[in-house]
Design a protein around this motif. Sequence first.
Motif, PDB file in Angstrom:
ATOM      1  N   LYS A 253       0.985  -1.106   0.016  1.00  0.00           N
ATOM      2  CA  LYS A 253      -0.230  -0.228  -0.072  1.00  0.00           C
ATOM      3  C   LYS A 253       0.646   1.527   0.213  1.00  0.00           C
ATOM      4  O   LYS A 253       0.321   1.675  -1.213  1.00  0.00           O
ATOM      5  CB  LYS A 253      -0.344   0.297   0.816  1.00  0.00           C
ATOM      6  CG  LYS A 253      -1.936  -0.983   1.591  1.00  0.00           C
ATOM      7  CD  LYS A 253      -2.594  -0.571   2.849  1.00  0.00           C
ATOM      8  CE  LYS A 253      -4.028  -1.980   2.621  1.00  0.00           C
ATOM      9  NZ  LYS A 253      -5.454  -1.544   3.710  1.00  0.00           N
ATOM     10  N   PHE A 254       1.850   1.590   0.881  1.00  0.00           N
ATOM     11  CA  PHE A 254       3.090   2.016   0.639  1.00  0.00           C
ATOM     12  C   PHE A 254       3.693   2.150  -0.485  1.00  0.00           C
ATOM     13  O   PHE A 254       3.755   3.940  -0.691  1.00  0.00           O
ATOM     14  CB  PHE A 254       3.284   2.331   1.816  1.00  0.00           C
ATOM     15  CG  PHE A 254       3.155   2.749   3.144  1.00  0.00           C
ATOM     16  CD1 PHE A 254       2.502   3.949   3.622  1.00  0.00           C
ATOM     17  CD2 PHE A 254       3.174   1.620   4.391  1.00  0.00           C
ATOM     18  CE1 PHE A 254       1.849   3.258   4.869  1.00  0.00           C
ATOM     19  CE2 PHE A 254       2.357   1.567   6.073  1.00  0.00           C
ATOM     20  CZ  PHE A 254       1.946   2.458   5.905  1.00  0.00           C
ATOM     21  N   GLU A 255       3.976   1.523  -1.044  1.00  0.00           N
ATOM     22  CA  GLU A 255       4.840   1.284  -2.121  1.00  0.00           C
ATOM     23  C   GLU A 255       4.039   2.069  -3.472  1.00  0.00           C
ATOM     24  O   GLU A 255       4.391   2.973  -4.466  1.00  0.00           O
ATOM     25  CB  GLU A 255       4.947  -0.182  -2.885  1.00  0.00           C
ATOM     26  CG  GLU A 255       6.740   0.012  -1.900  1.00  0.00           C
ATOM     27  CD  GLU A 255       6.828  -1.429  -2.528  1.00  0.00           C
ATOM     28  OE1 GLU A 255       5.720  -1.729  -3.048  1.00  0.00           O
ATOM     29  OE2 GLU A 255       8.282  -1.675  -1.503  1.00  0.00           O
ATOM     30  N   LYS A 256       2.362   1.763  -3.681  1.00  0.00           N
ATOM     31  CA  LYS A 256       1.620   2.752  -4.050  1.00  0.00           C
ATOM     32  C   LYS A 256       1.249   3.973  -3.954  1.00  0.00           C
ATOM     33  O   LYS A 256       1.424   5.128  -4.606  1.00  0.00           O
ATOM     34  CB  LYS A 256      -0.199   1.984  -4.225  1.00  0.00           C
ATOM     35  CG  LYS A 256      -0.055   0.536  -4.765  1.00  0.00           C
ATOM     36  CD  LYS A 256      -1.243   0.187  -4.675  1.00  0.00           C
ATOM     37  CE  LYS A 256      -1.031  -1.515  -5.784  1.00  0.00           C
ATOM     38  NZ  LYS A 256      -2.544  -2.790  -4.873  1.00  0.00           N
ATOM     39  N   LYS A 257       1.238   4.433  -2.650  1.00  0.00           N
ATOM     40  CA  LYS A 257       1.146   5.533  -2.393  1.00  0.00           C
ATOM     41  C   LYS A 257       2.222   6.108  -2.811  1.00  0.00           C
ATOM     42  O   LYS A 257       1.664   7.438  -3.148  1.00  0.00           O
ATOM     43  CB  LYS A 257       1.168   5.925  -0.721  1.00  0.00           C
ATOM     44  CG  LYS A 257       0.864   6.945  -0.460  1.00  0.00           C
ATOM     45  CD  LYS A 257      -1.161   7.299  -0.583  1.00  0.00           C
ATOM     46  CE  LYS A 257      -1.338   8.497   0.216  1.00  0.00           C
ATOM     47  NZ  LYS A 257      -2.678   8.680   0.271  1.00  0.00           N
ATOM     48  N   ILE A 258       3.789   6.021  -2.767  1.00  0.00           N
ATOM     49  CA  ILE A 258       4.818   7.215  -2.700  1.00  0.00           C
ATOM     50  C   ILE A 258       4.707   7.471  -4.366  1.00  0.00           C
ATOM     51  O   ILE A 258       5.168   8.215  -5.117  1.00  0.00           O
ATOM     52  CB  ILE A 258       6.042   5.850  -2.892  1.00  0.00           C
ATOM     53  CG1 ILE A 258       5.800   5.887  -1.207  1.00  0.00           C
ATOM     54  CG2 ILE A 258       7.070   6.571  -2.894  1.00  0.00           C
ATOM     55  CD1 ILE A 258       7.234   5.035  -0.412  1.00  0.00           C
ATOM     56  N   GLU A 259       4.646   6.003  -5.227  1.00  0.00           N
ATOM     57  CA  GLU A 259       4.349   5.824  -6.671  1.00  0.00           C
ATOM     58  C   GLU A 259       3.641   7.286  -7.209  1.00  0.00           C
ATOM     59  O   GLU A 259       3.986   7.774  -8.061  1.00  0.00           O
ATOM     60  CB  GLU A 259       3.752   4.604  -7.711  1.00  0.00           C
ATOM     61  CG  GLU A 259       4.245   3.820  -7.592  1.00  0.00           C
ATOM     62  CD  GLU A 259       4.420   2.477  -7.863  1.00  0.00           C
ATOM     63  OE1 GLU A 259       3.786   2.623  -8.279  1.00  0.00           O
ATOM     64  OE2 GLU A 259       5.129   1.732  -7.906  1.00  0.00           O
ATOM     65  N   GLN A 260       1.681   7.916  -6.567  1.00  0.00           N
ATOM     66  CA  GLN A 260       0.968   8.450  -6.702  1.00  0.00           C
ATOM     67  C   GLN A 260       1.616   9.807  -6.224  1.00  0.00           C
ATOM     68  O   GLN A 260       1.654  10.636  -7.151  1.00  0.00           O
ATOM     69  CB  GLN A 260       0.199   7.958  -5.944  1.00  0.00           C
ATOM     70  CG  GLN A 260      -0.758   6.900  -6.125  1.00  0.00           C
ATOM     71  CD  GLN A 260      -1.886   6.522  -5.359  1.00  0.00           C
ATOM     72  OE1 GLN A 260      -2.636   7.365  -4.365  1.00  0.00           O
ATOM     73  NE2 GLN A 260      -2.615   5.738  -6.004  1.00  0.00           N
TER      74      GLN A 260
END
Length: 95
Positions: free
Chosen positions: A61-68
């Motif tokens: 979840k955090f990796e997706k948030k960082i990408e966004q």
Amino acid sequence: MKRLAVTPMMTLEYNEWWVRRINDNIPKPSQGNSQSIEEHLRVVPSKLEIIRQDFERRNVKFEKKIEQVEEEKMNLRLDMDVQKLEAKKIKKSEK
């Protein structure tokens, strides 16, 4: 298969044991335990494994948030560059 006649010499436990038999020395399956083999053999994860799986889920979840956030940052930089170019054009046209 021969059946023995119940005599006073046979115990109640022996008689119950004999009744529960189906064929030569094969006991009847227990009806009390109705779990399937898959359920019986299922491995229960340890607390450490549960924590690790939870960590991995949160990490994704955090990796997706960082990408966004990085994508948004790139878009804001592009917007900023466009605004700078427009400001330069306005300054040149005013001169």
